[in-house]
Design a protein around this motif. Structure first.
Motif, PDB file in Angstrom:
ATOM      1  N   GLU A  32      -1.986  -6.227   9.304  1.00  0.00           N
ATOM      2  CA  GLU A  32      -2.343  -6.604  10.668  1.00  0.00           C
ATOM      3  C   GLU A  32      -1.259  -6.115  11.623  1.00  0.00           C
ATOM      4  OE1 GLU A  32      -3.910 -10.555  11.615  1.00  0.00           O
ATOM      5  OE2 GLU A  32      -4.016 -10.935   9.448  1.00  0.00           O
ATOM      6  N   ALA A  33      -1.668  -5.758  12.827  1.00  0.00           N
ATOM      7  CA  ALA A  33      -0.714  -5.270  13.817  1.00  0.00           C
ATOM      8  C   ALA A  33       0.212  -6.402  14.262  1.00  0.00           C
ATOM      9  CB  ALA A  33      -1.454  -4.697  15.021  1.00  0.00           C
ATOM     10  N   PRO A  34       1.491  -6.105  14.474  1.00  0.00           N
ATOM     11  CA  PRO A  34       2.416  -7.144  14.944  1.00  0.00           C
ATOM     12  C   PRO A  34       2.122  -7.538  16.392  1.00  0.00           C
ATOM     13  CG  PRO A  34       3.503  -5.006  14.923  1.00  0.00           C
ATOM     14  CD  PRO A  34       2.163  -4.814  14.267  1.00  0.00           C
ATOM     15  N   LYS A  35       2.708  -8.648  16.819  1.00  0.00           N
ATOM     16  CA  LYS A  35       2.451  -9.191  18.139  1.00  0.00           C
ATOM     17  C   LYS A  35       2.806  -8.198  19.252  1.00  0.00           C
ATOM     18  CE  LYS A  35       3.197 -13.257  21.065  1.00  0.00           C
ATOM     19  NZ  LYS A  35       3.478 -12.484  22.307  1.00  0.00           N
ATOM     20  N   ASP A  36       3.904  -7.470  19.094  1.00  0.00           N
ATOM     21  CA  ASP A  36       4.286  -6.503  20.132  1.00  0.00           C
ATOM     22  C   ASP A  36       3.192  -5.473  20.362  1.00  0.00           C
ATOM     23  OD1 ASP A  36       6.711  -7.691  20.604  1.00  0.00           O
ATOM     24  OD2 ASP A  36       7.867  -6.335  19.330  1.00  0.00           O
ATOM     25  N   VAL A  37       2.563  -5.036  19.288  1.00  0.00           N
ATOM     26  CA  VAL A  37       1.486  -4.054  19.396  1.00  0.00           C
ATOM     27  C   VAL A  37       0.264  -4.686  20.057  1.00  0.00           C
ATOM     28  CG1 VAL A  37      -0.113  -2.601  18.092  1.00  0.00           C
ATOM     29  CG2 VAL A  37       2.302  -2.702  17.444  1.00  0.00           C
ATOM     30  N   SER A  38      -0.084  -5.885  19.625  1.00  0.00           N
ATOM     31  CA  SER A  38      -1.219  -6.584  20.220  1.00  0.00           C
ATOM     32  C   SER A  38      -1.005  -6.794  21.715  1.00  0.00           C
ATOM     33  CB  SER A  38      -1.426  -7.935  19.523  1.00  0.00           C
ATOM     34  OG  SER A  38      -2.528  -8.624  20.075  1.00  0.00           O
ATOM     35  N   ASP A  39       0.201  -7.178  22.080  1.00  0.00           N
ATOM     36  CA  ASP A  39       0.510  -7.393  23.501  1.00  0.00           C
ATOM     37  C   ASP A  39       0.419  -6.086  24.288  1.00  0.00           C
ATOM     38  OD1 ASP A  39       0.926 -10.051  22.974  1.00  0.00           O
ATOM     39  OD2 ASP A  39       3.126  -9.931  23.009  1.00  0.00           O
ATOM     40  N   ASN A  40       0.906  -5.003  23.698  1.00  0.00           N
ATOM     41  CA  ASN A  40       0.815  -3.703  24.377  1.00  0.00           C
ATOM     42  C   ASN A  40      -0.633  -3.298  24.605  1.00  0.00           C
ATOM     43  OD1 ASN A  40       3.506  -3.132  24.763  1.00  0.00           O
ATOM     44  ND2 ASN A  40       3.715  -1.814  22.976  1.00  0.00           N
ATOM     45  N   VAL A  41      -1.473  -3.492  23.600  1.00  0.00           N
ATOM     46  CA  VAL A  41      -2.878  -3.108  23.735  1.00  0.00           C
ATOM     47  C   VAL A  41      -3.572  -3.975  24.786  1.00  0.00           C
ATOM     48  CG1 VAL A  41      -5.093  -2.938  22.525  1.00  0.00           C
ATOM     49  CG2 VAL A  41      -2.995  -2.150  21.409  1.00  0.00           C
ATOM     50  N   ASP A  42      -3.232  -5.267  24.814  1.00  0.00           N
ATOM     51  CA  ASP A  42      -3.794  -6.130  25.857  1.00  0.00           C
ATOM     52  C   ASP A  42      -3.390  -5.647  27.251  1.00  0.00           C
ATOM     53  OD1 ASP A  42      -5.031  -7.811  24.048  1.00  0.00           O
ATOM     54  OD2 ASP A  42      -3.387  -9.261  23.996  1.00  0.00           O
ATOM     55  N   LYS A  43      -2.174  -5.144  27.365  1.00  0.00           N
ATOM     56  CA  LYS A  43      -1.658  -4.728  28.669  1.00  0.00           C
ATOM     57  C   LYS A  43      -2.152  -3.352  29.084  1.00  0.00           C
ATOM     58  CE  LYS A  43       2.691  -4.183  31.235  1.00  0.00           C
ATOM     59  NZ  LYS A  43       4.177  -4.326  31.181  1.00  0.00           N
ATOM     60  N   TRP A  44      -2.213  -2.421  28.140  1.00  0.00           N
ATOM     61  CA  TRP A  44      -2.422  -1.021  28.500  1.00  0.00           C
ATOM     62  C   TRP A  44      -3.809  -0.473  28.183  1.00  0.00           C
ATOM     63  CZ3 TRP A  44       1.028  -0.060  31.825  1.00  0.00           C
ATOM     64  CH2 TRP A  44       2.342  -0.466  31.684  1.00  0.00           C
ATOM     65  N   PHE A  45      -4.613  -1.211  27.436  1.00  0.00           N
ATOM     66  CA  PHE A  45      -5.945  -0.715  27.069  1.00  0.00           C
ATOM     67  C   PHE A  45      -7.009  -1.757  27.420  1.00  0.00           C
ATOM     68  CE2 PHE A  45      -2.995   1.538  24.357  1.00  0.00           C
ATOM     69  CZ  PHE A  45      -3.497   2.821  24.266  1.00  0.00           C
ATOM     70  N   GLY A  46      -8.254  -1.318  27.507  1.00  0.00           N
ATOM     71  CA  GLY A  46      -9.346  -2.232  27.766  1.00  0.00           C
ATOM     72  C   GLY A  46      -9.737  -3.004  26.514  1.00  0.00           C
ATOM     73  N   LYS A  47     -10.485  -4.097  26.710  1.00  0.00           N
ATOM     74  CA  LYS A  47     -10.925  -4.930  25.585  1.00  0.00           C
ATOM     75  C   LYS A  47     -11.779  -4.146  24.601  1.00  0.00           C
ATOM     76  CE  LYS A  47     -10.858  -9.327  28.108  1.00  0.00           C
ATOM     77  NZ  LYS A  47     -11.662 -10.482  28.585  1.00  0.00           N
ATOM     78  N   ASP A  48     -12.546  -3.173  25.122  1.00  0.00           N
ATOM     79  CA  ASP A  48     -13.407  -2.394  24.224  1.00  0.00           C
ATOM     80  C   ASP A  48     -12.566  -1.613  23.218  1.00  0.00           C
ATOM     81  OD1 ASP A  48     -12.406  -0.879  26.300  1.00  0.00           O
ATOM     82  OD2 ASP A  48     -14.340  -0.197  27.029  1.00  0.00           O
ATOM     83  N   TRP A  49     -11.441  -1.062  23.665  1.00  0.00           N
ATOM     84  CA  TRP A  49     -10.580  -0.317  22.739  1.00  0.00           C
ATOM     85  C   TRP A  49      -9.960  -1.242  21.696  1.00  0.00           C
ATOM     86  CZ3 TRP A  49     -10.127   4.681  21.732  1.00  0.00           C
ATOM     87  CH2 TRP A  49     -10.599   5.598  22.680  1.00  0.00           C
ATOM     88  N   LYS A  50      -9.539  -2.426  22.105  1.00  0.00           N
ATOM     89  CA  LYS A  50      -8.955  -3.351  21.132  1.00  0.00           C
ATOM     90  C   LYS A  50      -9.997  -3.759  20.097  1.00  0.00           C
ATOM     91  CE  LYS A  50      -5.798  -7.223  20.624  1.00  0.00           C
ATOM     92  NZ  LYS A  50      -5.022  -8.317  21.272  1.00  0.00           N
ATOM     93  N   ALA A  51     -11.228  -3.906  20.540  1.00  0.00           N
ATOM     94  CA  ALA A  51     -12.295  -4.303  19.620  1.00  0.00           C
ATOM     95  C   ALA A  51     -12.506  -3.261  18.524  1.00  0.00           C
ATOM     96  CB  ALA A  51     -13.594  -4.514  20.394  1.00  0.00           C
ATOM     97  N   TYR A  52     -12.327  -1.980  18.846  1.00  0.00           N
ATOM     98  CA  TYR A  52     -12.526  -0.945  17.836  1.00  0.00           C
ATOM     99  C   TYR A  52     -11.407  -0.936  16.801  1.00  0.00           C
ATOM    100  CZ  TYR A  52     -16.423   0.883  20.521  1.00  0.00           C
ATOM    101  OH  TYR A  52     -17.630   1.012  21.167  1.00  0.00           O
ATOM    102  N   GLY A  53     -10.272  -1.551  17.115  1.00  0.00           N
ATOM    103  CA  GLY A  53      -9.185  -1.674  16.152  1.00  0.00           C
ATOM    104  C   GLY A  53      -9.168  -3.011  15.435  1.00  0.00           C
ATOM    105  N   THR A  54     -10.242  -3.773  15.614  1.00  0.00           N
ATOM    106  CA  THR A  54     -10.348  -5.121  15.055  1.00  0.00           C
ATOM    107  C   THR A  54     -11.425  -5.159  13.979  1.00  0.00           C
ATOM    108  OG1 THR A  54      -9.637  -6.104  17.153  1.00  0.00           O
ATOM    109  CG2 THR A  54     -10.833  -7.535  15.625  1.00  0.00           C
ATOM    110  N   VAL A  55     -11.152  -5.818  12.871  1.00  0.00           N
ATOM    111  CA  VAL A  55     -12.116  -5.969  11.778  1.00  0.00           C
ATOM    112  C   VAL A  55     -12.194  -7.445  11.402  1.00  0.00           C
ATOM    113  CG1 VAL A  55     -12.729  -5.314   9.415  1.00  0.00           C
ATOM    114  CG2 VAL A  55     -11.578  -3.654  10.917  1.00  0.00           C
ATOM    115  N   ASP A  56     -13.394  -7.983  11.436  1.00  0.00           N
ATOM    116  CA  ASP A  56     -13.628  -9.389  11.079  1.00  0.00           C
ATOM    117  C   ASP A  56     -12.688 -10.341  11.821  1.00  0.00           C
ATOM    118  OD1 ASP A  56     -15.635  -8.592   9.353  1.00  0.00           O
ATOM    119  OD2 ASP A  56     -14.334  -8.544   7.607  1.00  0.00           O
ATOM    120  N   GLY A  57     -12.510 -10.047  13.112  1.00  0.00           N
ATOM    121  CA  GLY A  57     -11.731 -10.935  13.967  1.00  0.00           C
ATOM    122  C   GLY A  57     -10.233 -10.749  13.909  1.00  0.00           C
ATOM    123  N   LYS A  58      -9.741  -9.836  13.073  1.00  0.00           N
ATOM    124  CA  LYS A  58      -8.301  -9.594  12.974  1.00  0.00           C
ATOM    125  C   LYS A  58      -7.978  -8.213  13.532  1.00  0.00           C
ATOM    126  CE  LYS A  58      -7.614 -12.528   8.892  1.00  0.00           C
ATOM    127  NZ  LYS A  58      -7.154 -12.584   7.483  1.00  0.00           N
TER     128      LYS A  58
END
Length: 451
Positions: free
Chosen positions: A127-153
Motif C-alpha cells: 500500500e502507498a505510504p501516507k505521504d504519497v496518498s497526501d500528495n495524490v489528494d493535493k495534486w491529482f483529481g479523485k478519478d486518478w486516485k481511484a485508478y490506483g485503488t483496489v478494493d478500497g485500498k
C-alpha cells in the motif's frame, strides 16, 4: 492501449554520491538535502546514501533518458541511487517476476487492470505510504486516485499521462479555407459536410497495428460513449455492470459510423472505407499535411508520428483540438491513459522515491528534463510553461481543466479476452467487412468471461 517503445535498456544505475551493494547498507544521520526547498518532503527519510531503488518499466530508449535525468533531485536530496530497468517484455514478465519472488522495488504499471491483477493474484503489492496518498489528494483529481485503488485500498500514484480526446488538424489549412474549430459535435458534423463539399475528404484514419489492429476504433467508441451517455454509464459499461451491447453503446458506435463508414467523409489520401483497416495508425493522419484530409481523431502521443520539420503548433502545419461533446450535460469528458507507480516493499528509500514521484517537484523536473517533448502529467502542480511542446501544453491544460472528467482507456480495463481480444477484432470487422453495429457488439458481449 499502452504504447511501448522498441529498444530495451536494462541495469542502468543513476550516477550518484555513495555506493554500496544491493541497497543493504544502513541509512541514518542527516539527510543530504537538509535545508533545500525541493527536498522538503524527503529529508524525513534521513541519509539514504548507499541505498538503491530498482525500477522496472516499459519506458525504454530513447524515452528512458528523460526518466533517468528526472531522478537527479531525488539522488541529491537523499543520497540514494536508482537502478533503472526498461524492457519491451515488461507487461508479459511483470506478474511472472512478482509471483516468482523476483519483484522490482518499483514498477510503472500502465493499466489499472494490471494493477488489480498484481494486488489480487500476488498479494505482494505494498500500500502507498501516507505521504504519497497526501500528495495524490493535493495534486491529482479523485478519478486518478481511484485508478490506483483496489478494493478500497490505495496502492499506486499516477506518473505520466496522455490525452486521447483530440482531433488532429492543420491550423494553416483551416485558416486558408476559413474553417473554424468546432465547439460541439453538431458543429463538427456541419464542418465535415462543408469540407466534403469542397472535394476534400474531411477525415482520414488508420487502425492497422500488427497484432493490436483495431485498437484506435476502441478509442473512438469509448470517447463517444463518454460524450453521449456520460462518465457514470461509461464506468458501468467498462465494469460490465451493463451489457457491452447496451443500446447506448450501439447509439455511440452508430454515431462513429456516421463518419467512418461514410464514403463521402473518408479515407482522405488512402482510399475507401475499407482502407481504414489496412492503413497503419502511424500513417493515419499524415494526409493532412498534403491537404488530402482535414481531421484525424487520435491521441496526444500521435505527435511523434509527424515527419521531422513539421510545425506542430497552434498556427502551424498540425495541431489538435478537443473532441467536442454531443451532450453538454456530460461536462468535459477526457479519455486517456497513463502509468501508476507500484511498489513491492516498504523500505525507506522506496517510500522516499514513491513520495518524490508523486510530488509537483518531480513533475516539473521531468518536464524540464524532456527537451524534445512527448510527455505530460495530470499533476496539477505541473507548470505548463515547463513543457516544451505546444501539444504537451495543450494536454496539460486539458487534464488540469477544473471541468475535466477523466476516464481511463476502457479496453485497458476490460478482461484480456475482450479488451485486447474481441473488442479489437470486431471493431476491425466493423470497418473491414462492413459488419453491422449489432453483430459486432453482440459478438463482443458473447465473449465476456462468464465468471
Amino acid at each position: 492501449m499502452s504504447a511501448l517503445a522498441l529498444v530495451a535498456t536494462a541495469g542502468f544505475v543513476l550516477a550518484a554520491c555513495g555506493g554500496g551493494g544491493n541497497g543493504s547498507s544502513s541509512a541514518g544521520g542527516k539527510s543530504p538535502g537538509e535545508g533545500k526547498p525541493e527536498c522538503a518532503q524527503l529529508t524525513k527519510y534521513g541519509n539514504l546514501t548507499g541505498k538503491k531503488v530498482h525500477v522496472y518499466t516499459s519506458i525504454v530508449a530513447p524515452e528512458d533518458q528523460s526518466q533517468k535525468d528526472s531522478y537527479k533531485v531525488f539522488t541529491t536530496c537523499t543520497g540514494a541511487t536508482v537502478q533503472y530497468e526498461g524492457s519491451k517484455e515488461f507487461e508479459a514478465q511483470l506478474v511472472v517476476r512478482v509471483k516468482s519472488g523476483n519483484a522490482p522495488d518499483i514498477a510503472y504499471v500502465p493499466q489499472p487492470g494490471l494493477l488489480a491483477t498484481l494486488v489480487k493474484q500476488t498479494g505482494k503489492v505494498a500500500e502507498a505510504p501516507k505521504d504519497v496518498s497526501d500528495n495524490v489528494d493535493k495534486w491529482f483529481g479523485k478519478d486518478w486516485k481511484a485508478y490506483g485503488t483496489v478494493d478500497g485500498k490505495f496502492y499506486a500514484a499516477p506518473l505520466g499521462a496522455n490525452v486521447k480526446s483530440f482531433v488532429w488538424y492543420s491550423p494553416k489549412m483551416f485558416a486558408k479555407n476559413g474553417w473554424t474549430v468546432p465547439q460541439t459535435w453538431d458543429e463538427m458534423m456541419q464542418l465535415t459536410d462543408k469540407i466534403a463539399a469542397t472535394g476534400i475528404k474531411p477525415w482520414c484514419a488508420g487502425i492497422s497495428s500488427g497484432d493490436a489492429t483495431g485498437w484506435p476504433l476502441t478509442d473512438w467508441l469509448e470517447d463517444t460513449i463518454l460524450r453521449d451517455a456520460g462518465a457514470d454509464f461509461y464506468n458501468q459499461w467498462v465494469a460490465h455492470d451493463v451489457p457491452f451491447n447496451d443500446p447506448k453503446v450501439a447509439e455511440a458506435l452508430d454515431r462513429d459510423g456516421a463518419i467512418l463508414k461514410n464514403p463521402k467523409y473518408v479515407n482522405g489520401g488512402y482510399g475507401d472505407v475499407k482502407s481504414i483497416a489496412t492503413t497503419t495508425f502511424q500513417d493515419g493522419g499524415l494526409p493532412i499535411l498534403k491537404g488530402q484530409c482535414a481531421m484525424h481523431r487520435q491521441a496526444s502521443f500521435y505527435a511523434a508520428n509527424w515527419p521531422k520539420g513539421t510545425d506542430v503548433s497552434e498556427n502551424g502545419d498540425a495541431f489538435a483540438f478537443y473532441l467536442p461533446v454531443t451532450n453538454q450535460d456530460n461536462g468535459k469528458p477526457v479519455l486517456g491513459g497513463g502509468e501508476f507507480v507500484t511498489a513491492f516493499n516498504k523500505r525507506p528509500e522506496v517510500q522516499a522515491f514513491q513520495t518524490y514521484l508523486s510530488s509537483d517537484t518531480w513533475a516539473n523536473e521531468k518536464a524540464k528534463d524532456t527537451p524534445g517533448g512527448g510527455w505530460v502529467s495530470a499533476n496539477k502542480g505541473l507548470d505548463p510553461n515547463n513543457l516544451v511542446s505546444p501539444i504537451d501544453k495543450l494536454s496539460a491544460e486539458t487534464l488540469q481543466d477544473p471541468n475535466a472528467v477523466f476516464r481511463f482507456d476502457g479496453s485497458d480495463q476490460m478482461p484480456g479476452e475482450v479488451g485486447s481480444g474481441s473488442f479489437w477484432k470486431e471493431m476491425t470487422a466493423w470497418i473491414a467487412t462492413g459488419e453491422s453495429t449489432k453483430d459486432a457488439l453482440d459478438k463482443i458481449e458473447a465473449s465476456w468471461p462468464k465468471s
